[in-house]
Design a protein around this motif. Structure first.
Motif, PDB file in Angstrom:
ATOM      1  N   ASN A  72       0.842  -1.210   0.000  1.00 24.54           N
ATOM      2  CA  ASN A  72       0.000   0.000   0.000  1.00 24.54           C
ATOM      3  C   ASN A  72       0.873   1.253   0.000  1.00 24.54           C
ATOM      4  O   ASN A  72       0.754   2.130   0.859  1.00 24.54           O
ATOM      5  CB  ASN A  72      -0.993   0.019   1.167  1.00 24.54           C
ATOM      6  CG  ASN A  72      -2.065   1.102   0.995  1.00 24.54           C
ATOM      7  OD1 ASN A  72      -2.269   1.608  -0.110  1.00 24.54           O
ATOM      8  ND2 ASN A  72      -2.747   1.445   2.070  1.00 24.54           N
ATOM      9  N   GLY A  73       1.728   1.327  -1.002  1.00 22.97           N
ATOM     10  CA  GLY A  73       2.686   2.431  -1.100  1.00 22.97           C
ATOM     11  C   GLY A  73       2.076   3.791  -1.368  1.00 22.97           C
ATOM     12  O   GLY A  73       2.725   4.803  -1.151  1.00 22.97           O
ATOM     13  N   ALA A  74       0.827   3.836  -1.821  1.00 23.13           N
ATOM     14  CA  ALA A  74       0.187   5.137  -2.096  1.00 23.13           C
ATOM     15  C   ALA A  74      -0.656   5.615  -0.931  1.00 23.13           C
ATOM     16  O   ALA A  74      -1.228   6.696  -0.976  1.00 23.13           O
ATOM     17  CB  ALA A  74      -0.671   5.034  -3.352  1.00 23.13           C
ATOM     18  N   GLY A  75      -0.734   4.825   0.147  1.00 19.36           N
ATOM     19  CA  GLY A  75      -1.544   5.213   1.295  1.00 19.36           C
ATOM     20  C   GLY A  75      -0.843   6.218   2.191  1.00 19.36           C
ATOM     21  O   GLY A  75       0.292   6.632   1.946  1.00 19.36           O
ATOM     22  N   GLY A  76      -1.536   6.615   3.250  1.00 23.71           N
ATOM     23  CA  GLY A  76      -0.998   7.647   4.144  1.00 23.71           C
ATOM     24  C   GLY A  76       0.337   7.274   4.743  1.00 23.71           C
ATOM     25  O   GLY A  76       1.290   8.057   4.716  1.00 23.71           O
ATOM     26  N   VAL A  77       0.444   6.063   5.303  1.00 27.24           N
ATOM     27  CA  VAL A  77       1.711   5.628   5.900  1.00 27.24           C
ATOM     28  C   VAL A  77       2.685   5.157   4.826  1.00 27.24           C
ATOM     29  O   VAL A  77       3.854   5.536   4.818  1.00 27.24           O
ATOM     30  CB  VAL A  77       1.469   4.513   6.946  1.00 27.24           C
ATOM     31  CG1 VAL A  77       2.796   3.955   7.462  1.00 27.24           C
ATOM     32  CG2 VAL A  77       0.646   5.051   8.116  1.00 27.24           C
ATOM     33  N   GLY A  78       2.187   4.334   3.900  1.00 25.98           N
ATOM     34  CA  GLY A  78       3.067   3.769   2.880  1.00 25.98           C
ATOM     35  C   GLY A  78       3.816   4.796   2.060  1.00 25.98           C
ATOM     36  O   GLY A  78       5.007   4.631   1.760  1.00 25.98           O
ATOM     37  N   SER A  79       3.136   5.899   1.709  1.00 29.64           N
ATOM     38  CA  SER A  79       3.782   6.947   0.904  1.00 29.64           C
ATOM     39  C   SER A  79       4.954   7.578   1.652  1.00 29.64           C
ATOM     40  O   SER A  79       5.911   8.055   1.037  1.00 29.64           O
ATOM     41  CB  SER A  79       2.766   8.026   0.511  1.00 29.64           C
ATOM     42  OG  SER A  79       2.205   8.649   1.652  1.00 29.64           O
ATOM     43  N   LEU A  80       4.889   7.574   2.980  1.00 28.00           N
ATOM     44  CA  LEU A  80       5.977   8.123   3.789  1.00 28.00           C
ATOM     45  C   LEU A  80       7.045   7.082   4.082  1.00 28.00           C
ATOM     46  O   LEU A  80       8.232   7.420   4.151  1.00 28.00           O
ATOM     47  CB  LEU A  80       5.415   8.716   5.081  1.00 28.00           C
ATOM     48  CG  LEU A  80       4.620  10.008   4.817  1.00 28.00           C
ATOM     49  CD1 LEU A  80       3.667  10.320   5.955  1.00 28.00           C
ATOM     50  CD2 LEU A  80       5.558  11.180   4.556  1.00 28.00           C
ATOM     51  N   VAL A  81       6.653   5.807   4.215  1.00 29.09           N
ATOM     52  CA  VAL A  81       7.666   4.746   4.395  1.00 29.09           C
ATOM     53  C   VAL A  81       8.615   4.731   3.199  1.00 29.09           C
ATOM     54  O   VAL A  81       9.836   4.644   3.358  1.00 29.09           O
ATOM     55  CB  VAL A  81       7.007   3.355   4.562  1.00 29.09           C
ATOM     56  CG1 VAL A  81       8.088   2.268   4.620  1.00 29.09           C
ATOM     57  CG2 VAL A  81       6.148   3.301   5.815  1.00 29.09           C
ATOM     58  N   ILE A  82       8.054   4.813   1.983  1.00 25.70           N
ATOM     59  CA  ILE A  82       8.891   4.832   0.768  1.00 25.70           C
ATOM     60  C   ILE A  82       9.927   5.943   0.873  1.00 25.70           C
ATOM     61  O   ILE A  82      11.136   5.726   0.664  1.00 25.70           O
ATOM     62  CB  ILE A  82       8.031   5.059  -0.496  1.00 25.70           C
ATOM     63  CG1 ILE A  82       7.127   3.859  -0.753  1.00 25.70           C
ATOM     64  CG2 ILE A  82       8.917   5.333  -1.717  1.00 25.70           C
ATOM     65  CD1 ILE A  82       6.074   4.114  -1.838  1.00 25.70           C
ATOM     66  N   GLN A  83       9.461   7.144   1.209  1.00 24.95           N
ATOM     67  CA  GLN A  83      10.355   8.308   1.216  1.00 24.95           C
ATOM     68  C   GLN A  83      11.390   8.231   2.329  1.00 24.95           C
ATOM     69  O   GLN A  83      12.567   8.548   2.115  1.00 24.95           O
ATOM     70  CB  GLN A  83       9.524   9.591   1.365  1.00 24.95           C
ATOM     71  CG  GLN A  83       8.577   9.827   0.191  1.00 24.95           C
ATOM     72  CD  GLN A  83       7.823  11.123   0.359  1.00 24.95           C
ATOM     73  OE1 GLN A  83       8.378  12.204   0.153  1.00 24.95           O
ATOM     74  NE2 GLN A  83       6.567  11.040   0.743  1.00 24.95           N
ATOM     75  N   LEU A  84      10.961   7.804   3.527  1.00 23.02           N
ATOM     76  CA  LEU A  84      11.923   7.708   4.636  1.00 23.02           C
ATOM     77  C   LEU A  84      12.962   6.624   4.360  1.00 23.02           C
ATOM     78  O   LEU A  84      14.158   6.826   4.582  1.00 23.02           O
ATOM     79  CB  LEU A  84      11.206   7.412   5.950  1.00 23.02           C
ATOM     80  CG  LEU A  84      10.238   8.469   6.489  1.00 23.02           C
ATOM     81  CD1 LEU A  84       9.736   8.063   7.877  1.00 23.02           C
ATOM     82  CD2 LEU A  84      10.869   9.847   6.554  1.00 23.02           C
ATOM     83  N   ALA A  85      12.502   5.463   3.877  1.00 28.07           N
ATOM     84  CA  ALA A  85      13.432   4.365   3.601  1.00 28.07           C
ATOM     85  C   ALA A  85      14.493   4.808   2.598  1.00 28.07           C
ATOM     86  O   ALA A  85      15.685   4.548   2.768  1.00 28.07           O
ATOM     87  CB  ALA A  85      12.675   3.149   3.080  1.00 28.07           C
ATOM     88  N   LYS A  86      14.039   5.505   1.556  1.00 27.41           N
ATOM     89  CA  LYS A  86      14.944   5.895   0.474  1.00 27.41           C
ATOM     90  C   LYS A  86      15.816   7.094   0.843  1.00 27.41           C
ATOM     91  O   LYS A  86      17.040   7.069   0.679  1.00 27.41           O
ATOM     92  CB  LYS A  86      14.105   6.229  -0.772  1.00 27.41           C
ATOM     93  CG  LYS A  86      14.921   6.467  -2.020  1.00 27.41           C
ATOM     94  CD  LYS A  86      15.406   5.155  -2.598  1.00 27.41           C
ATOM     95  CE  LYS A  86      16.049   5.377  -3.958  1.00 27.41           C
ATOM     96  NZ  LYS A  86      16.423   4.072  -4.529  1.00 27.41           N
ATOM     97  N   HIS A  87      15.176   8.150   1.324  1.00 29.84           N
ATOM     98  CA  HIS A  87      15.875   9.438   1.441  1.00 29.84           C
ATOM     99  C   HIS A  87      16.440   9.731   2.831  1.00 29.84           C
ATOM    100  O   HIS A  87      17.287  10.600   2.979  1.00 29.84           O
ATOM    101  CB  HIS A  87      14.938  10.568   1.026  1.00 29.84           C
ATOM    102  CG  HIS A  87      14.362  10.401  -0.341  1.00 29.84           C
ATOM    103  ND1 HIS A  87      15.151  10.211  -1.464  1.00 29.84           N
ATOM    104  CD2 HIS A  87      13.075  10.366  -0.776  1.00 29.84           C
ATOM    105  CE1 HIS A  87      14.376  10.087  -2.527  1.00 29.84           C
ATOM    106  NE2 HIS A  87      13.115  10.175  -2.137  1.00 29.84           N
ATOM    107  N   VAL A  88      15.967   9.012   3.864  1.00 28.24           N
ATOM    108  CA  VAL A  88      16.466   9.229   5.220  1.00 28.24           C
ATOM    109  C   VAL A  88      17.348   8.055   5.660  1.00 28.24           C
ATOM    110  O   VAL A  88      18.436   8.240   6.173  1.00 28.24           O
ATOM    111  CB  VAL A  88      15.308   9.432   6.223  1.00 28.24           C
ATOM    112  CG1 VAL A  88      15.840   9.605   7.652  1.00 28.24           C
ATOM    113  CG2 VAL A  88      14.450  10.636   5.818  1.00 28.24           C
ATOM    114  N   TYR A  89      16.878   6.817   5.410  1.00 26.43           N
ATOM    115  CA  TYR A  89      17.584   5.631   5.902  1.00 26.43           C
ATOM    116  C   TYR A  89      18.540   5.009   4.886  1.00 26.43           C
ATOM    117  O   TYR A  89      19.317   4.142   5.237  1.00 26.43           O
ATOM    118  CB  TYR A  89      16.566   4.579   6.370  1.00 26.43           C
ATOM    119  CG  TYR A  89      15.940   4.936   7.700  1.00 26.43           C
ATOM    120  CD1 TYR A  89      16.470   4.452   8.893  1.00 26.43           C
ATOM    121  CD2 TYR A  89      14.833   5.777   7.776  1.00 26.43           C
ATOM    122  CE1 TYR A  89      15.918   4.774  10.124  1.00 26.43           C
ATOM    123  CE2 TYR A  89      14.265   6.111   9.003  1.00 26.43           C
ATOM    124  CZ  TYR A  89      14.811   5.614  10.166  1.00 26.43           C
ATOM    125  OH  TYR A  89      14.258   5.943  11.380  1.00 26.43           O
TER     126      TYR A  89
END
Length: 309
Positions: free
Chosen positions: A157-174
């Motif tokens: 559920n990458g387009a959902g409220g949490v999923g859309s942020l998990v993608i970004q944090l995993a990629k750009h923060v972690y």
């Protein structure tokens, strides 16, 4: 003040817009916020349906966890905020255990200083309101799975409220080595734009048939039984909803302003962007409609309520 209230558990029809609700008093560790925008979360709907009765605050309830607004009064022990500060946060420290009886879907709300962060300067109140609960859930899930640079992750559920942020944090923060995410056909480009290296159309592909295995699966949809089949040996699955299949685990987010402070630079640099559902923001008068839409489970990013007046 005006506020949305429900006095019994049930469907969207129990929500009423009242205009004679008393403005909450603040404790010494709290600030009073003039609410500019709020956002809805699945937990709001489940709480209203009575799924957490045993640990809920008393009825009647003003719902709402996510808030963005302006500090209008500060308690005597508050050190880091002053009147006029633009702030955002999740108003209830524990989502299920005694959440606030008077939440964010009101003209004013009282919130502990430790749950708030300063609103990032580059985003508006409506965008900020959609972040706190979801971004804190995304970050806490990554921390709990011991996610770190060089690891791979699959987000369900990458387009959902949490999923859309998990993608970004995993990629750009972690610093993930690979981010894969599931979405419906029309949302594949969105998840790619957020940082997914691989966008999987869940209407056409079964995740169990994927050629690769992942260090972490972040299940934001309720498919833990399938998620556990696509992890590497020793991999981890975090599930936000639905039945949990070992070695998957579930947690409930703890609201923490320190997480907002930690992630603020990534938001202000544009590396992490809020995703507000294009059907919104919904005006304050249409909160019931906003909930009806949220409860279809087809929202993109966050369902936001703005302006609050």
């Amino acid at each position: 003040m005006k506020a949305w209230v429900y006095g019994e558990y049930g469907g969207v029809d129990v929500l009423k817009l009242e205009s004679n609700i008393v403005v909450p008093e603040i404790n010494e560790d709290q600030v009073l916020i003039k609410v500019v925008a709020a956002a809805l979360n699945p937990v709001d709907a489940k709480r209203r349906q009575g799924k957490f009765k045993a640990t809920d605050s008393p009825l009647p309830t003003v719902p709402g966890y996510d808030v963005a607004g302006v500090v209008v009064k500060v308690g005597s022990a508050v050190k880091n905020f002053k009147e006029g500060d633009e702030v955002y946060g999740d108003v209830s420290e524990k989502a299920l255990e005694g959440p606030k009886q008077f939440g964010s879907l009101a003209e004013y709300t009282a919130v502990e200083e430790k749950l708030l962060g300063l609103k990032p300067k580059n985003i508006d109140f409506a965008q900020a309101a959609g972040l706190p609960l979801a971004i804190e859930t995304a970050d806490e899930g990554l921390v709990r799975t011991e996610f770190s640079a060089g690891k791979s992750i699959l987000v369900l559920n990458g387009a959902g409220g949490v999923g859309s942020l998990v993608i970004q944090l995993a990629k750009h923060v972690y610093g993930a080595s690979k981010v894969a995410a599931t979405a419906s056909t029309g949302k594949l480009e969105l998840v790619k734009s957020l940082g997914a290296d691989l966008a999987i159309d869940y209407t056409k592909e079964n995740i169990e048939d994927l050629p690769d295995k992942y260090d972490v699966v972040f299940d934001a949809i309720g498919m833990c039984d399938k998620a556990v089949k696509v992890i590497k040996e020793g991999g981890k699955v975090v599930a936000l909803t639905g039945a949990v299949t070992p070695p998957g685990f579930r947690f409930v987010v703890t609201s923490d302003g320190e997480v907002l402070k930690k992630l603020n630079p990534y938001i202000e640099s544009g590396k992490v962007k809020p995703v507000v559902d294009p059907k919104g923001p919904f005006p304050f008068s249409r909160v019931a409609d906003a909930f009806s839409y949220l409860e279809t489970n087809h929202a993109t990013g966050k369902v936001v309520v703005y302006p609050i007046s």
